[in-house]
Enzyme design. Structure first.
Site, PDB file in Angstrom:
ATOM      1  N   GLU A  34       0.848  -1.198   0.000  1.00 46.34           N
ATOM      2  CA  GLU A  34       0.000   0.000   0.000  1.00 46.34           C
ATOM      3  C   GLU A  34       0.881   1.246   0.000  1.00 46.34           C
ATOM      4  OE1 GLU A  34      -3.306   0.352  -0.508  1.00 46.34           O
ATOM      5  OE2 GLU A  34      -2.422   2.333  -0.703  1.00 46.34           O
ATOM      6  N   LYS A  39       8.318  -1.456  -2.449  1.00 46.99           N
ATOM      7  CA  LYS A  39       7.649  -0.710  -1.360  1.00 46.99           C
ATOM      8  C   LYS A  39       8.691  -0.117  -0.400  1.00 46.99           C
ATOM      9  CE  LYS A  39       4.965   0.932   1.644  1.00 46.99           C
ATOM     10  NZ  LYS A  39       4.221   2.148   1.460  1.00 46.99           N
ATOM     11  N   CYS A  78       6.238   4.610   9.358  1.00 41.07           N
ATOM     12  CA  CYS A  78       6.883   3.735   8.363  1.00 41.07           C
ATOM     13  C   CYS A  78       8.258   4.151   7.874  1.00 41.07           C
ATOM     14  CB  CYS A  78       5.939   3.568   7.179  1.00 41.07           C
ATOM     15  SG  CYS A  78       4.433   2.727   7.677  1.00 41.07           S
TER      16      CYS A  78
END
Ligand code: NAD
Ligand code: UGA
Length: 483
Positions: free
Chosen positions: A169, A224, A280
């Site tokens: 995502e 990612k 993150c």
């Protein structure tokens, strides 16, 4: 394609699982989405009739939940029921940095992912597509596949089969709904072309085909981590240049604008600030560092680790500038902190620069009044690990001798009385419109405004007779207003 999709399950109702499934449910009204979480309080909040009490704040989320909840979107704690009936299961659980054991401080802690995979192995029926939505170290799909194939040896293994896909995502908090509704790309990594095609077909409901990329599974996992590493690196780069601006007389906003006009560089993600936060960036870079070290690529590991190190230095730098400007001491000085979230339009405080900066100021003896429109005082207490004090700014000799300061929360902006300084840490819209003239009349003299987000109205602050420090603005050096 040989297998049709009807029921979708998502394990993990967090900042990713909640909005992602909500948008999917909104776009795919003929499919049914169940989000399951072991955190009962969180699920209760997702089911709260009062939409302002959802567990996360995202612009546009309430409207989508109102349209989909209990129609084709369900929040539940019933793990078994959800998994049993699912054709596709998204694993969207947390993957923080490991705190102890092998790889502590860098590697991701995969215990929640492993627990999810075990639950899927146990309860699933028939063929199930298992999708890594969480951000994971490269080659985690192998681990998941192995758990799925080997757990629960008593059950009839012939009853179940799995295809594991990676579908990371890329949403940003604060713009999650927009990012999900019109993503720059959707990435699907895997080996099973049938499963990849089915997942792709679901996205095609609202995402243009040329934005859906298919790769091998390891490229998807690595893309990612790399994406976050590049973005964080840009923030660290511009923040490092902001320090050079301050000593040379340059202005970081002008430098950003000038370099951003170069199409090869681009204008986005060049805003200097108090240092990147969020759950993150740091963890994903450290994950990359661990990966590089694991494969003996120490130069690569050192390169990326610097991005995290300079971010920490930058956060420390801001607190020390505040102390220096306030004559080297902030003991018992009231300082207003505007914003505690790691960026605007979210109630998330994970790794927020405000945590380190506020702690440093409290340790220096300051009395902070912290304002944030969406973060709760209990969250701030949890982050600072310091209890709020009821009274702020009681001047007396004994408290002057206390080394450590204190903090208090305020949910309105009528807080400037007797303040020695205002420190802007989050770029909330309402801080752009502060009436500095009114605020200045109540503040101590001399008083300072420290703007780490370049959002205050410089002219109004100066007209109000306040000293102003803007991050990365060396051009202010010789233009201070004397009070
Ligand atoms: P989060 O902590 O907000 O949510 C994770 C949820 O998973 C929690 O509610 C937790 O209770 C639940 N959970 C853990 N183990 C479970 C289990 N066995 N069964 C059911 N529920 C379980 O985390 P998040 O911010 O949503 O991030 C999730 C993943 O997505 C992470 O890997 C993160 O790196 C990645 N990611 C996050 C963002 C972001 O903006 N936050 C963006 C992109 C990717
Ligand atoms: C980031 C990425 O942008 C997403 O693509 C990714 O999916 C997500 O991490 C993730 O994997 O969790 P997010 O952390 O939500 O999203 O927010 P960002 O907008 O990237 O901001 C991160 C931090 O950098 C914030 O503290 C922000 O204030 C700071 N930042 C960002 C700057 O200081 N300057 C900028 O120009 C941009």
């Amino acid at each position: 394609m040989s297998f049709s999709i009807k029921n979708i399950c998502c394990i993990g109702a967090g900042f990713v699982g909640g909005p992602t499934m909500a948008v999917m449910a909104d776009k795919c009204s003929d499919l049914s989405f169940h989000i399951v979480d072991i955190n009962e309080e969180r699920i209760a909040a997702w089911n709260n009739a009062d939409l302002s009490k959802l567990p996360i704040f995202e612009p546009g989320l309430e409207e989508i939940i109102a349209r989909t909840r209990n129609k084709n979107l369900f929040f539940t704690t019933k793990v078994k029921d959800c998994i049993e009936s699912a054709d596709i299961i998204f694993i969207s659980v947390n993957t923080p940095t490991k705190l102890k054991g092998l790889g502590a401080g860098k590697a991701s802690d995969l215990k929640w992912v492993e627990a999810s995979a075990r639950e899927v192995a146990r309860f699933s029926k028939g063929h199930t597509i298992v999708v890594e939505k969480s951000t994971l170290p490269v080659r985690t799909a192998e681990v998941i596949q192995s758990i799925l194939n080997n757990v629960d040896s008593n059950s009839m293994r012939t009853d179940k089969s799995f295809s594991v896909l990676s579908n990371p995502e890329f949403l940003s908090e604060g713009t999650a709904i927009k990012d999900l509704e019109s993503p720059d790309r959707v990435l699907i990594g895997g080996e099973d072309e049938n499963a990849m095609g089915l997942l792709g077909q679901m996205y095609k409901t609202w995402v243009p085909e040329d934005k859906i990329l298919f790769t091998n599974i390891w490229s998807s996992e690595l893309a990612k981590l790399t994406s976050n590493a590049f973005l964080a690196q840009r923030v660290s780069s511009i923040n490092s240049i902001s320090a050079i601006c301050e000593v040379t007389g340059a202005d970081i906003r002008e430098v950003s604008r000038a370099i951003g006009k170069d199409k090869r560089i681009g204008s986005k993600f060049l805003d200097s600030g108090p240092g990147f936060g969020g759950s993150c960036f740091k963890k994903d870079i450290l994950n990359l560092v661990y990966l590089a070290e694991y494969y003996g690529l120490s130069e690569v590991a050192n390169f990326w680790e610097e991005v995290v190190k300079i971010n920490k230095w930058h956060q420390t730098r801001i607190a020390s500038i505040v102390v220096k400007k306030l004559f080297g001491t902030i003991t018992q000085k009231k300082i207003i902190i505007l914003g505690f979230a790691f960026k605007a339009n979210t109630n998330d405080t994970r790794e927020s620069a405000a945590i380190k900066i506020c702690k440093d100021l409290i340790l220096e003896g300051a009395e902070l009044v912290i304002h944030d429109p969406k973060v709760s005082p209990s969250q701030i207490e949890n982050d600072l690990q310091i209890k709020p004090s009821a009274e702020i700014y009681e001047e007396n000799e004994s408290s002057l001798n206390n080394q450590i300061g204190k903090w208090q929360f305020s949910n309105d902006l009528n807080i400037f009385n007797n303040a020695h300084a205002v420190v802007v840490l989050t770029e909330w819209q309402e801080y752009r419109n502060i009436e500095w003239d009114y605020a200045a009349k109540q503040m101590a003299r001399p008083a300072w405004v420290f703007d780490s987000r370049s959002i205050v109205n410089v002219d109004l602050v100066k007209k109000a007779g306040l000293n102003l420090w803007c991050l990365g603005d060396g051009s202010q050096k010789n233009k201070k207003i004397k009070i």
